[in-house]
Design a protein around this motif. Structure first.
Motif, short mmCIF file in Angstrom:
data_model
loop_
_atom_site.label_atom_id
_atom_site.label_comp_id
_atom_site.label_asym_id
_atom_site.label_seq_id
_atom_site.Cartn_x
_atom_site.Cartn_y
_atom_site.Cartn_z
N MET A 32 36.00 43.20 49.35
CA MET A 32 36.07 41.94 48.59
C MET A 32 35.04 40.93 49.12
SD MET A 32 39.80 40.74 49.96
CE MET A 32 39.73 38.97 49.91
N ASN B 56 47.07 53.48 42.47
CA ASN B 56 46.79 53.30 43.90
C ASN B 56 48.07 53.04 44.70
OD1 ASN B 56 45.82 50.45 45.77
ND2 ASN B 56 45.38 52.52 46.42
N ASN C 78 39.33 40.89 42.40
CA ASN C 78 40.47 41.06 43.29
C ASN C 78 41.62 40.14 42.90
OD1 ASN C 78 42.27 40.47 45.57
ND2 ASN C 78 40.91 41.81 46.73
N ASP D 153 49.65 54.83 48.70
CA ASP D 153 50.26 55.93 49.47
C ASP D 153 49.71 57.32 49.15
OD1 ASP D 153 51.79 54.09 50.73
OD2 ASP D 153 53.67 54.60 49.72
N ALA E 127 43.04 54.91 49.58
CA ALA E 127 42.68 53.79 50.46
C ALA E 127 42.84 54.22 51.92
CB ALA E 127 43.53 52.57 50.13
N ARG E 128 43.97 53.88 52.57
CA ARG E 128 44.13 54.22 53.99
C ARG E 128 44.08 55.72 54.23
NH1 ARG E 128 49.54 50.90 54.77
NH2 ARG E 128 49.73 51.68 52.64
N LYS F 239 41.74 44.54 39.93
CA LYS F 239 42.67 45.25 40.81
C LYS F 239 43.87 44.35 41.08
CE LYS F 239 42.71 48.01 45.08
NZ LYS F 239 43.24 47.18 46.17
N GLN G 177 33.24 44.08 44.62
CA GLN G 177 34.50 43.41 44.32
C GLN G 177 34.39 41.93 44.68
OE1 GLN G 177 38.20 43.59 46.57
NE2 GLN G 177 39.21 44.43 44.76
N ARG H 26 52.53 48.01 44.89
CA ARG H 26 53.36 47.17 45.76
C ARG H 26 53.31 45.74 45.24
NH1 ARG H 26 51.10 50.68 49.58
NH2 ARG H 26 52.67 51.71 50.87
N ALA I 68 38.33 46.02 53.34
CA ALA I 68 37.58 45.04 54.14
C ALA I 68 37.29 45.59 55.53
CB ALA I 68 38.37 43.74 54.23
N HIS J 228 47.86 48.66 42.35
CA HIS J 228 48.42 49.02 43.65
C HIS J 228 49.94 48.83 43.52
CE1 HIS J 228 48.97 47.72 48.17
NE2 HIS J 228 49.62 48.83 47.86
N PRO K 100 38.38 49.60 47.73
CA PRO K 100 37.68 48.61 48.56
C PRO K 100 38.53 48.33 49.79
CG PRO K 100 38.64 47.55 46.59
CD PRO K 100 38.90 49.03 46.48
#
Ligand SMILES: Cc1cc2nc3c(=O)[nH]c(=O)nc-3n(C[C@H](O)[C@H](O)[C@H](O)COP(=O)(O)O)c2cc1C
Length: 318
Positions: A36, A195, A92, A197, A219-220, A134, A64, A166, A13, A164, A11
């Motif tokens: 989200m 999730n 989330n 990198d 993601a990115r 998540k 989400q 991080r 935004a 994720h 997801p």
């Protein structure tokens, strides 16, 4: 590799509307989700919030939700299910944005494992579709509550947990800690979606090998790069992968832009929204900055496509 990866589009935004979701699906994403969506916004019938719940009739995608009060999640879902039939609900517990965490939502829930558990339990008791969560590894290096939250969410009936790699204080910077994801994967019985990198097909396979997860979220790495899903598929089959050619980039941009025009009902709005994506589509190409500067002045889809096609033809010629 003896398993087939399940690929999730994260997801995001402002990005993962139905046009983007459909695009990544075409390239091989198995699971997609809305960005989200505030449970309070849904309960109060906020128009902007509703516009984020843009699932098409036959579309298989999750939604989400973010919020804090367990009962709000139920109330919101009761409103939502009158409009759409989501495939799953993701909660989330990872958003790091100050406005959200100040309200005790998103990643702030990592500091309240009991409440996190209660939210999942309440929702699981009420809905018939899978509920997933998540999370991040924790709030900061001193408060790594990810394992506890994950265990509690599993206990509460979550169908899977996305981790994720991080902590909240990292936002999106620094390297994702894949070992941290592996540690959570080790203690859970339900599936873990890894999730953080994944910017190339190789990264996806490495993340799977490091964590033991066969579910990978991009993601990115999918921004301006929806092909990444297809490339992961090829690489896991041991096939060669190639960067997309001009034709393929143009085809994706055209679909993306035309989809946005349809979704927004305005060419100008769609082109404006598309600008950031165009920058991502040509990122790393020679002279991309100048082209981007020209693209941001354009308001017509035809102009954008013409400039891009001419530019890509030049790049391809070298
Ligand atoms: C612009 C942007 C928007 C995001 N929006 C959401 C969101 O709505 N919900 C969510 O759970 N995570 C959101 N994230 C986090 C991503 O889903 C993902 O967890 C994070 O980017 C780490 O993956 P990556 O390192 O592969 O990018 C967002 C991230 C970015 C960069």
């Amino acid at each position: 590799m003896t398993w087939q990866l399940k690929l999730f589009m994260a997801p995001l935004a402002g990005i993962t509307n139905r046009v983007f979701r459909s695009l990544v699906r075409e390239y091989g994403a198995d699971y997609t989700c809305t960005e989200m969506v505030s449970v309070q916004g849904v309960i109060h019938r906020n128009r902007k919030t509703f516009s984020l719940l843009d699932l098409q009739k036959e579309e298989k995608a999750g939604i989400q939700l973010f919020g804090r009060n367990p009962e709000d999640f139920i109330k919101a879902f009761q409103v939502i299910e009158k409009k759409i039939k989501p495939q799953f609900i993701d909660i989330n517990m990872g958003c790091p944005v100050p406005k959200i965490v100040k309200g005790g939502m998103g990643a702030a829930l990592l500091r309240e494992p009991h409440l996190a558990e209660k939210i999942v339990k309440t929702l699981v008791g009420e809905v018939k579709i899978p509920v997933s969560v998540k999370i991040r590894l924790g709030w900061d290096p001193e408060e790594k509550t990810g394992e506890e939250v994950a265990l509690r969410c599993q206990e509460a009936g979550a169908s899977w947990i996305t981790v994720h790699g991080r902590t909240r204080d990292q936002f999106y910077s620094g390297n994702a800690d894949w070992e941290g994801i592996a540690a959570i994967k080790k203690i859970l019985e339900i599936p873990v979606v890894a999730n953080g990198d994944v910017f190339s097909a190789r990264d996806a396979l490495d993340l799977s090998l490091t964590t033991g997860c066969r579910r990978i979220m991009v993601a990115r790495g999918a921004l301006g790069n929806p092909w990444i899903f297809e490339q992961i598929r090829r690489l896991e089959k041991g096939e060669e992968i190639f960067p997309p050619g001009k034709e393929e980039i143009m085809e994706a941009v055209k679909k993306h832009l035309e989809g946005l025009i349809c979704l927004r009902g305005s060419e100008k709005r769609a082109v404006t929204e598309m600008r950031k994506h165009l920058g991502w589509y040509i990122k790393g190409f020679p002279g991309a900055r100048e082209v981007r500067n020209n693209l941001v002045r354009m308001e017509k889809a035809s102009e954008v496509q013409e400039l891009l096609a001419t530019y890509l033809a030049q790049v391809e010629k070298g």
